[in-house]
Design an enzyme around this catalytic site. Structure first.
Site, PDB file in Angstrom:
ATOM      1  N   CYS A  50       0.784  -1.272  -0.026  1.00 14.48           N
ATOM      2  CA  CYS A  50       0.061  -0.106   0.024  1.00 14.48           C
ATOM      3  C   CYS A  50       0.778   1.335  -0.074  1.00 14.48           C
ATOM      4  O   CYS A  50       1.703   1.311   1.121  1.00 14.48           O
ATOM      5  CB  CYS A  50      -0.958  -0.026   1.209  1.00 14.48           C
ATOM      6  SG  CYS A  50      -2.099   1.580   1.240  1.00 14.48           S
ATOM      7  N   CYS A  53       0.350   3.306   3.603  1.00 16.31           N
ATOM      8  CA  CYS A  53       0.899   2.851   5.012  1.00 16.31           C
ATOM      9  C   CYS A  53       1.798   1.650   4.775  1.00 16.31           C
ATOM     10  O   CYS A  53       2.345   1.097   5.989  1.00 16.31           O
ATOM     11  CB  CYS A  53      -0.388   2.309   5.701  1.00 16.31           C
ATOM     12  SG  CYS A  53      -1.262   0.661   5.151  1.00 16.31           S
ATOM     13  N   CYS A  68      -6.810  -5.095 -19.015  1.00 18.25           N
ATOM     14  CA  CYS A  68      -7.689  -3.885 -18.634  1.00 18.25           C
ATOM     15  C   CYS A  68      -7.004  -2.622 -18.601  1.00 18.25           C
ATOM     16  O   CYS A  68      -7.908  -1.845 -18.597  1.00 18.25           O
ATOM     17  CB  CYS A  68      -8.335  -4.280 -17.312  1.00 18.25           C
ATOM     18  SG  CYS A  68      -7.498  -4.471 -16.100  1.00 18.25           S
ATOM     19  N   CYS A  99      -7.538  -0.877   1.296  1.00 21.37           N
ATOM     20  CA  CYS A  99      -6.411  -1.485   2.193  1.00 21.37           C
ATOM     21  C   CYS A  99      -7.201  -1.969   3.470  1.00 21.37           C
ATOM     22  O   CYS A  99      -7.904  -0.954   4.386  1.00 21.37           O
ATOM     23  CB  CYS A  99      -5.399  -0.498   2.216  1.00 21.37           C
ATOM     24  SG  CYS A  99      -3.953  -1.086   3.558  1.00 21.37           S
ATOM     25  N   CYS A 102      -5.288   0.715   6.377  1.00 20.84           N
ATOM     26  CA  CYS A 102      -5.596   2.073   6.498  1.00 20.84           C
ATOM     27  C   CYS A 102      -6.846   2.567   5.922  1.00 20.84           C
ATOM     28  O   CYS A 102      -7.094   3.822   5.891  1.00 20.84           O
ATOM     29  CB  CYS A 102      -4.307   2.898   5.892  1.00 20.84           C
ATOM     30  SG  CYS A 102      -4.196   2.557   3.960  1.00 20.84           S
ATOM     31  N   HIS A 105      -8.513   3.624  -0.705  1.00 16.86           N
ATOM     32  CA  HIS A 105      -8.853   2.970  -2.036  1.00 16.86           C
ATOM     33  C   HIS A 105      -7.886   2.462  -2.885  1.00 16.86           C
ATOM     34  O   HIS A 105      -6.802   3.187  -3.152  1.00 16.86           O
ATOM     35  CB  HIS A 105      -9.554   3.905  -2.720  1.00 16.86           C
ATOM     36  CG  HIS A 105     -10.131   3.591  -4.222  1.00 16.86           C
ATOM     37  ND1 HIS A 105     -11.370   2.827  -4.342  1.00 16.86           N
ATOM     38  CD2 HIS A 105      -9.597   3.875  -5.418  1.00 16.86           C
ATOM     39  CE1 HIS A 105     -11.436   2.657  -5.542  1.00 16.86           C
ATOM     40  NE2 HIS A 105     -10.381   3.228  -6.091  1.00 16.86           N
ATOM     41  N   HIS A 108     -11.034  -1.987  -7.719  1.00 16.00           N
ATOM     42  CA  HIS A 108     -12.042  -2.806  -7.742  1.00 16.00           C
ATOM     43  C   HIS A 108     -11.833  -4.259  -7.986  1.00 16.00           C
ATOM     44  O   HIS A 108     -10.491  -4.473  -8.683  1.00 16.00           O
ATOM     45  CB  HIS A 108     -13.191  -2.351  -8.796  1.00 16.00           C
ATOM     46  CG  HIS A 108     -13.751  -1.082  -8.299  1.00 16.00           C
ATOM     47  ND1 HIS A 108     -13.108   0.106  -8.726  1.00 16.00           N
ATOM     48  CD2 HIS A 108     -14.719  -0.373  -7.569  1.00 16.00           C
ATOM     49  CE1 HIS A 108     -13.843   1.295  -8.169  1.00 16.00           C
ATOM     50  NE2 HIS A 108     -14.642   0.923  -7.676  1.00 16.00           N
ATOM     51  N   ASP A 112     -14.531 -11.714 -13.373  1.00 13.80           N
ATOM     52  CA  ASP A 112     -13.709 -12.157 -14.853  1.00 13.80           C
ATOM     53  C   ASP A 112     -12.703 -12.387 -14.976  1.00 13.80           C
ATOM     54  O   ASP A 112     -11.835 -12.346 -15.818  1.00 13.80           O
ATOM     55  CB  ASP A 112     -14.314 -11.034 -15.611  1.00 13.80           C
ATOM     56  CG  ASP A 112     -13.731  -9.753 -15.595  1.00 13.80           C
ATOM     57  OD1 ASP A 112     -12.814  -9.745 -14.575  1.00 13.80           O
ATOM     58  OD2 ASP A 112     -13.802  -8.858 -16.198  1.00 13.80           O
ATOM     59  N   ARG A 121     -10.538 -10.752 -10.664  1.00 13.45           N
ATOM     60  CA  ARG A 121      -9.560  -9.823 -11.078  1.00 13.45           C
ATOM     61  C   ARG A 121      -9.412  -8.574 -10.299  1.00 13.45           C
ATOM     62  O   ARG A 121     -10.478  -7.841 -10.443  1.00 13.45           O
ATOM     63  CB  ARG A 121     -10.164  -9.457 -12.691  1.00 13.45           C
ATOM     64  CG  ARG A 121      -8.951  -8.475 -13.058  1.00 13.45           C
ATOM     65  CD  ARG A 121      -9.305  -8.065 -14.501  1.00 13.45           C
ATOM     66  NE  ARG A 121     -10.725  -7.811 -14.895  1.00 13.45           N
ATOM     67  CZ  ARG A 121     -11.283  -6.431 -15.187  1.00 13.45           C
ATOM     68  NH1 ARG A 121     -10.499  -5.350 -14.651  1.00 13.45           N
ATOM     69  NH2 ARG A 121     -12.570  -6.237 -15.018  1.00 13.45           N
ATOM     70  N   CYS A 123      -8.575  -5.279  -9.890  1.00 12.02           N
ATOM     71  CA  CYS A 123      -8.140  -4.509 -10.934  1.00 12.02           C
ATOM     72  C   CYS A 123      -7.597  -3.033  -9.788  1.00 12.02           C
ATOM     73  O   CYS A 123      -8.304  -2.605  -9.458  1.00 12.02           O
ATOM     74  CB  CYS A 123      -9.147  -3.936 -11.821  1.00 12.02           C
ATOM     75  SG  CYS A 123      -8.702  -2.720 -12.953  1.00 12.02           S
TER      76      CYS A 123
END
Length: 137
Positions: A50, A53, A68, A99, A102, A105, A108, A112, A121, A123
């Site tokens: 991450c 953190c 992708c 995470c 912490c 974001h 997602h 698939d 997956r 992503c």
């Protein structure tokens, strides 16, 4: 308030610690443009941490080329590494990945991925990650 708990860090403190792009991705649930992240086509052996953190999130053995435009992984490094949340932003229903330590974001998860690897997956934005090569500490 526990100063060692990253979930208690203020936005002002995060802005001091992160680049503008990292702050947008990690703390404002933003995203980088497809095919622009430094880890999209990066396949060295190591671990992905991450960027906020330092928690180990993914390992290179789980990374694959999904096409992708973002780094894709079949699974997190550990069960507690990431948390998943329902995301209904932008008129879509998706599963957000954050995470586990912490709350930042990351990206997602989609159903698939490679079937032989569990069908998921993850992503993930390159800007949410820091790479540590095997043998480096």
């Amino acid at each position: 308030m526990n100063p060692n708990d990253p979930k208690t860090i203020t936005d002002a403190e995060w802005r001091e610690r992160l680049t503008a792009e990292q702050f947008h991705i990690l703390r404002e649930a933003g995203t980088e443009r497809a095919f622009t992240g430094k880890y999209d086509k990066f396949y060295e052996d190591g671990e992905y941490m991450c960027a906020a953190c330092g928690t180990r999130l993914f390992i290179s053995a789980a990374k694959y080329n999904s096409g992708c435009g973002w780094p894709a992984f079949t699974k997190p490094a550990d069960d507690e590494t990431v948390e998943e949340h329902r995301d209904t932003s932008f008129g879509m229903i998706r599963t957000e990945v954050t995470c586990g330590k912490c709350g930042s974001h990351l990206g997602h998860v989609f159903p698939d991925g490679p079937p032989e690897e569990g069908g998921l997956r993850y992503c993930i934005n390159s800007g949410a990650l820091e790479f540590v090569a095997d043998g480096d500490e």
